[in-house]
Scaffold this motif. Structure first.
Motif, short mmCIF file in Angstrom:
data_model
loop_
_atom_site.label_atom_id
_atom_site.label_comp_id
_atom_site.label_asym_id
_atom_site.label_seq_id
_atom_site.Cartn_x
_atom_site.Cartn_y
_atom_site.Cartn_z
N SER A 1 0.81 -1.21 0.00
CA SER A 1 0.00 0.00 0.00
C SER A 1 0.85 1.27 0.00
O SER A 1 0.55 2.23 -0.70
CB SER A 1 -0.92 0.01 1.22
OG SER A 1 -1.70 1.17 1.26
N GLU A 2 1.91 1.28 0.78
CA GLU A 2 2.76 2.46 0.90
C GLU A 2 4.23 2.10 0.67
O GLU A 2 5.05 2.14 1.58
CB GLU A 2 2.60 3.10 2.28
CG GLU A 2 1.25 3.70 2.56
CD GLU A 2 0.99 4.96 1.74
OE1 GLU A 2 1.93 5.49 1.13
OE2 GLU A 2 -0.17 5.42 1.74
N GLN B 1 -4.31 7.20 0.07
CA GLN B 1 -3.82 8.56 -0.12
C GLN B 1 -3.89 9.00 -1.58
O GLN B 1 -4.37 10.10 -1.90
CB GLN B 1 -2.38 8.69 0.39
CG GLN B 1 -1.84 10.09 0.26
CD GLN B 1 -0.43 10.26 0.79
OE1 GLN B 1 0.06 11.38 0.94
NE2 GLN B 1 0.24 9.17 1.09
N ARG B 2 -3.41 8.17 -2.49
CA ARG B 2 -3.42 8.56 -3.90
C ARG B 2 -4.85 8.66 -4.45
O ARG B 2 -5.14 9.53 -5.27
CB ARG B 2 -2.59 7.55 -4.71
CG ARG B 2 -1.09 7.70 -4.49
CD ARG B 2 -0.29 6.85 -5.45
NE ARG B 2 -0.30 5.45 -5.11
CZ ARG B 2 0.53 4.87 -4.22
NH1 ARG B 2 1.42 5.62 -3.59
NH2 ARG B 2 0.47 3.59 -3.96
N THR B 3 -5.74 7.77 -3.99
CA THR B 3 -7.14 7.84 -4.42
C THR B 3 -7.78 9.15 -3.97
O THR B 3 -8.49 9.81 -4.73
CB THR B 3 -7.93 6.65 -3.86
OG1 THR B 3 -7.32 5.44 -4.30
CG2 THR B 3 -9.37 6.68 -4.35
N PHE C 1 3.01 11.11 7.00
CA PHE C 1 1.65 10.89 7.50
C PHE C 1 0.79 10.38 6.35
O PHE C 1 0.05 11.14 5.72
CB PHE C 1 1.08 12.18 8.09
CG PHE C 1 1.89 12.74 9.22
CD1 PHE C 1 1.85 12.15 10.47
CD2 PHE C 1 2.72 13.84 9.02
CE1 PHE C 1 2.62 12.66 11.52
CE2 PHE C 1 3.48 14.35 10.05
CZ PHE C 1 3.44 13.76 11.31
N THR C 2 0.92 9.10 6.08
CA THR C 2 0.25 8.53 4.90
C THR C 2 -1.26 8.42 5.06
O THR C 2 -1.99 8.34 4.07
CB THR C 2 0.83 7.14 4.59
OG1 THR C 2 0.67 6.30 5.75
CG2 THR C 2 2.30 7.23 4.24
N GLY C 3 -1.73 8.40 6.28
CA GLY C 3 -3.17 8.24 6.51
C GLY C 3 -3.91 9.55 6.70
O GLY C 3 -5.05 9.55 7.19
N ARG C 4 -3.32 10.66 6.30
CA ARG C 4 -3.96 11.96 6.51
C ARG C 4 -5.27 12.04 5.72
O ARG C 4 -5.41 11.49 4.63
CB ARG C 4 -3.02 13.08 6.08
CG ARG C 4 -2.70 13.10 4.58
CD ARG C 4 -1.63 14.10 4.25
NE ARG C 4 -1.29 14.05 2.83
CZ ARG C 4 -1.78 14.89 1.92
NH1 ARG C 4 -2.63 15.82 2.30
NH2 ARG C 4 -1.42 14.80 0.67
#
Length: 431
Positions: free
Chosen positions: A148-149, A279-281, A308-311
């Motif tokens: 995912s990341e 994040q990209r979506t 902070f990937t879940g922002r």
């Protein structure tokens, strides 16, 4: 005698005539001042012979270098950002290799030995066992999150590697804790190795425009090998001069580590990863609602938050994906939410600060995009509407259906993969 002649004539008529032998197929190609002759042999093998090469010697050397370290057809066979990625990848490996020589020398000093720099280089291959394998085993359980990341985990891998190397460099300061320090350092490096290898495939896949993934891997390994050799040479030189004392290591070690981490960050930021994660979506949906256009992977690569990937992104509806269904929806409300979009593979539930989206176990990226668009449209409508939330959701759903087909077509045309939605360890459900 006449009978013998007639029999010979009959025999000649019965025997099929053999076709004339085929001449080998060949052709000449002229490209970049080089004439090459290609031909297929009788056994079907293709061979090539250079007839004329009028390139200057310097140009031949440059072309040979490009053929060795860059994929065939470069720059047209790779995505934007590959050169920058490669430059910082080389610098990363060079600084890492130099740092490993210093750390190994320090470990041996802590053990009471006084090895030469060359001996430290050789022993560095032996000290990769033990606790390192434990770190590898622990890190293998995090593969879904790395999918995912991959960018964030790639950076974390090198931070862990430098942390382990730093412990080894500092080991002479506490020789009585040699085994503990060396073991902890190798534990961190073991986790780093797994994370770095696991994230390599999605990074390389983002550059492969022509299905040339194997070529990219091969050229990447060539660059890594050359950079490591240069770095080992630099490390040996530093270990013999500036870093022959502990004071020198305490100055040069952090400097090499800073160069290493900076190179990794710049290298990873250059990669246009084309898989859809939360994040990209969210960024794609936000840009679409604001401008009506679809952002490409190259457009988003420098805008991704790698820390902070879940922002949450307000312009995309403040959607959060991956929470368990039991934590998102009360049992009394579940049937109501199911009836709003009975044919869809997602559920939306508005909370106080965000909108939870829960996906079914067989949902694809297309399903996640549909749900995300509904949530974003609904959030936008609620700013100026006083209708009940169920009515707003229905209006948002109809609006999503009107735009989704051209939205999806343009998304795929930009190079995004819509077969899977990579939400890490996000929870899915089944009816």
């Amino acid at each position: 005698m006449n009978m013998n002649l007639l029999e010979k004539l009959k025999m000649q008529k019965k025997e099929p005539q053999k076709p004339p032998p085929e001449s080998p197929l060949f052709w000449t190609e002229i490209s970049e001042s080089v004439s090459r002759r290609f031909n297929f042999d009788k056994d079907g093998q293709l061979s090539m012979k250079i007839l004329d090469d009028s390139r200057p010697v310097i140009q031949r050397m440059i072309d040979s270098f490009l053929n060795t370290f860059f994929p065939s057809g470069y720059p047209y066979s790779v995505s934007e950002g590959y050169l920058r990625y490669t430059q910082f990848r080389a610098l990363q490996h060079c600084s890492s290799a130099a740092l490993s020589v210093l750390s190994t020398q320090s470990l041996l000093f802590a053990a009471g030995l006084r090895p030469t720099p060359a001996q430290a280089t050789a022993v560095s291959w032996i000290l990769k066992d033990g606790m390192q394998h434990v770190g590898k085993l622990i890190c293998t359980n995090l593969g879904a999150r790395m999918d995912s990341e991959p960018k964030s985990w790639r950076i974390l891998a090198d931070v862990l590697y430098d942390l382990g190397t730093g412990l080894e460099v500092l080991s002479p300061l506490c020789p009585h804790l040699f085994l503990e320090v060396a073991g902890l350092g190798n534990f961190a490096k073991g986790m780093a190795v797994v994370a770095a290898r696991a994230t390599r495939l999605p990074i390389y896949s983002s550059f492969a425009k022509e299905g040339n993934l194997s070529d990219l891997f091969a050229k990447g390994e060539a660059i890594s090998t050359l950079s490591n050799v240069v770095g080992l040479g630099a490390g040996i030189q530093l270990a013999s001069t500036i870093c022959s004392s502990m004071q020198g290591k305490l100055v040069v070690g952090p400097l090499l580590s800073i160069i290493h981490i900076y190179s990794v960050i710049e290298e990873i930021r250059a990669a246009p990863v084309n898989t859809l994660n939360p994040q990209r979506t969210a960024m794609i949906v936000a840009d679409f609602l604001k401008t009506g256009k679809i952002s490409s992977p190259a457009d988003l690569r420098y805008r991704e938050d790698l820390l902070f990937t879940g922002r949450l992104i307000e312009d995309a509806g403040n959607v959060k994906v991956g929470r368990a269904l039991r934590k998102v929806v009360k049992p009394s409300k579940l049937q109501e939410l199911k009836q709003i979009f009975p044919e869809e593979k997602f559920l939306l539930n508005r909370g106080n600060n965000w909108v939870d989206m829960v996906l079914t176990h067989d949902a694809t990226a297309e399903d996640a995009l549909r749900g995300w668009l509904v949530a974003a449209y609904a959030a936008d409508m609620e700013k100026s509407s006083h209708e009940p939330s169920a009515i707003v959701l229905q209006d948002a759903y109809e609006k999503m259906n009107d735009v989704f087909s051209p939205f999806l077509s343009e998304l795929q045309a930009k190079g995004w993969h819509t077969d899977r939605f990579l939400d890490g360890t996000g929870s899915r459900f089944a009816w």
